[in-house]
Design a protein around this motif. Structure first.
Motif, short mmCIF file in Angstrom:
data_model
loop_
_atom_site.label_atom_id
_atom_site.label_comp_id
_atom_site.label_asym_id
_atom_site.label_seq_id
_atom_site.Cartn_x
_atom_site.Cartn_y
_atom_site.Cartn_z
N GLU A 32 36.75 34.59 11.81
CA GLU A 32 35.64 35.49 12.10
C GLU A 32 35.79 36.85 11.43
O GLU A 32 35.10 37.80 11.78
N SER A 33 36.72 36.94 10.48
CA SER A 33 36.95 38.23 9.82
C SER A 33 37.21 38.01 8.34
O SER A 33 37.47 36.90 7.91
N GLU A 34 37.11 39.11 7.59
CA GLU A 34 37.37 39.06 6.15
C GLU A 34 38.54 39.96 5.82
O GLU A 34 38.79 40.94 6.50
N SER A 35 39.21 39.64 4.75
CA SER A 35 40.34 40.43 4.31
C SER A 35 39.87 41.82 3.87
O SER A 35 38.84 41.97 3.25
N ALA A 36 40.67 42.82 4.20
CA ALA A 36 40.39 44.17 3.75
C ALA A 36 40.84 44.37 2.30
O ALA A 36 40.61 45.41 1.71
N PHE A 37 41.47 43.37 1.74
CA PHE A 37 41.93 43.42 0.36
C PHE A 37 40.99 42.64 -0.55
O PHE A 37 41.41 42.05 -1.53
N SER A 38 39.72 42.67 -0.24
CA SER A 38 38.74 41.89 -0.99
C SER A 38 38.48 42.44 -2.38
O SER A 38 37.83 41.80 -3.18
N ARG A 44 43.97 37.92 -2.23
CA ARG A 44 43.46 37.98 -0.87
C ARG A 44 44.08 36.89 0.00
O ARG A 44 44.29 35.77 -0.46
N ILE A 45 44.38 37.21 1.23
CA ILE A 45 44.91 36.24 2.17
C ILE A 45 43.76 35.32 2.58
O ILE A 45 42.72 35.77 3.04
N LYS A 46 43.95 34.05 2.39
CA LYS A 46 42.91 33.06 2.67
C LYS A 46 43.04 32.53 4.10
O LYS A 46 44.14 32.35 4.58
N ASP A 53 43.67 29.65 16.46
CA ASP A 53 44.48 30.72 17.04
C ASP A 53 45.25 31.52 16.00
O ASP A 53 46.35 31.98 16.25
N ILE A 54 44.68 31.69 14.81
CA ILE A 54 45.27 32.54 13.80
C ILE A 54 44.46 33.82 13.76
O ILE A 54 43.24 33.80 13.70
N TYR A 55 45.16 34.95 13.80
CA TYR A 55 44.50 36.24 13.92
C TYR A 55 44.82 37.15 12.73
O TYR A 55 45.83 36.99 12.06
N ARG A 56 43.92 38.13 12.53
CA ARG A 56 44.07 39.12 11.46
C ARG A 56 43.95 40.51 12.08
O ARG A 56 43.13 40.75 12.96
N ILE A 57 44.78 41.43 11.58
CA ILE A 57 44.72 42.82 12.01
C ILE A 57 44.99 43.69 10.77
O ILE A 57 45.76 43.29 9.90
N TYR A 58 44.34 44.84 10.70
CA TYR A 58 44.41 45.70 9.51
C TYR A 58 44.59 47.15 9.94
O TYR A 58 44.08 47.57 10.97
N ASP A 59 45.30 47.90 9.10
CA ASP A 59 45.47 49.33 9.38
C ASP A 59 45.61 50.08 8.06
O ASP A 59 46.22 49.57 7.12
N ARG A 60 45.00 51.28 8.00
CA ARG A 60 45.15 52.16 6.85
C ARG A 60 45.49 53.55 7.36
O ARG A 60 44.85 54.06 8.28
N ILE A 103 48.31 58.21 -3.32
CA ILE A 103 47.65 59.49 -3.57
C ILE A 103 46.17 59.27 -3.83
O ILE A 103 45.75 58.14 -4.13
N LEU A 104 45.40 60.32 -3.73
CA LEU A 104 43.97 60.33 -4.05
C LEU A 104 43.21 59.16 -3.43
O LEU A 104 42.48 58.44 -4.10
N GLY A 105 43.40 58.96 -2.16
CA GLY A 105 42.64 57.95 -1.44
C GLY A 105 43.30 56.59 -1.37
O GLY A 105 42.90 55.75 -0.59
N ASN A 106 44.31 56.33 -2.18
CA ASN A 106 45.06 55.07 -2.08
C ASN A 106 46.17 55.27 -1.06
O ASN A 106 47.33 55.42 -1.39
N PHE A 107 45.77 55.31 0.21
CA PHE A 107 46.73 55.54 1.27
C PHE A 107 47.34 54.22 1.71
O PHE A 107 46.76 53.16 1.51
N PRO A 108 48.55 54.26 2.30
CA PRO A 108 49.21 53.03 2.73
C PRO A 108 48.31 52.21 3.65
O PRO A 108 47.73 52.73 4.60
N ARG A 109 48.16 50.94 3.31
CA ARG A 109 47.36 50.04 4.15
C ARG A 109 48.00 48.67 4.15
O ARG A 109 48.68 48.29 3.22
N MET A 110 47.78 47.96 5.25
CA MET A 110 48.40 46.66 5.41
C MET A 110 47.54 45.77 6.29
O MET A 110 46.84 46.25 7.17
N GLU A 111 47.62 44.49 6.01
CA GLU A 111 46.92 43.47 6.78
C GLU A 111 47.97 42.47 7.24
O GLU A 111 48.86 42.11 6.48
#
Length: 163
Positions: A32-38, A44-46, A53-60, A103-111
């Motif tokens: 029910e979700s899409e990768s933030a690394f699209s 991209r994680i498929k 019962d497989i879940y996705r969570i993202y943070d930046r 830098i310049l908007g490319n901040f650490p992010r992870m899924e």
């Protein structure tokens, strides 16, 4: 007066360029979700078929001054709490993270892609520790930058019982 206005404008521009907004997604089923690394479909994680019962969570992070290790720790903590609420344990399947420089908007992010597995029975008293599991955790912390090479070596010696 003009100099003050120019300084204020320069300051506002630098704030806009250097600051950002932290983004945290809620835990969602992977179906029910899409990768933030699209932006890079090849990496991209498929979604994996067959398990609901497989879940996705993202943070930046909001800035480039936050380490990718801190972003990972926050994600793992949120995922662990999600699984604990279901009386289950966290089992990480995959993760994807942004590449530096941050830098310049490319901040650490992870899924993080994970499942919540049935809690294992507690180990019997005196059962040997899971050295391989501990070494895997340490290696993951080294790879994400949460540990330095020296800290990794020191902790590895402790796990292996080597002075």
């Amino acid at each position: 007066m003009k100099r003050m206005n120019l300084l204020a404008i320069c300051g506002a521009i630098s704030v806009v360029l250097l600051a950002g907004c932290a983004v945290s997604s809620p835990v969602k089923k992977i179906s029910e979700s899409e990768s933030a690394f699209s932006d890079d479909p090849a990496s991209r994680i498929k979604p994996q078929k067959g398990s609901p019962d497989i879940y996705r969570i993202y943070d930046r992070a909001a800035t480039g001054f936050v380490s990718i290790g801190a972003v990972r720790e926050g994600l793992e903590e949120r995922a662990r709490k999600f699984c604990d609420d279901k009386a289950k344990t966290l089992h990480e399947l995959e993760s994807e993270q942004s590449d530096p420089p941050y830098i310049l908007g490319n901040f650490p992010r992870m899924e993080l892609i994970f499942t919540c597995d049935t809690k294992a029975q507690p180990k019997a008293a005196g059962a040997p520790p899971d050295k391989y599991g501990e070494l895997e955790k340490l290696k993951r912390l080294l790879d994400t930058g949460a540990l330095t090479e020296a800290e990794f070596d020191s902790e590895k010696r402790k796990v292996l019982g080597v002075p």
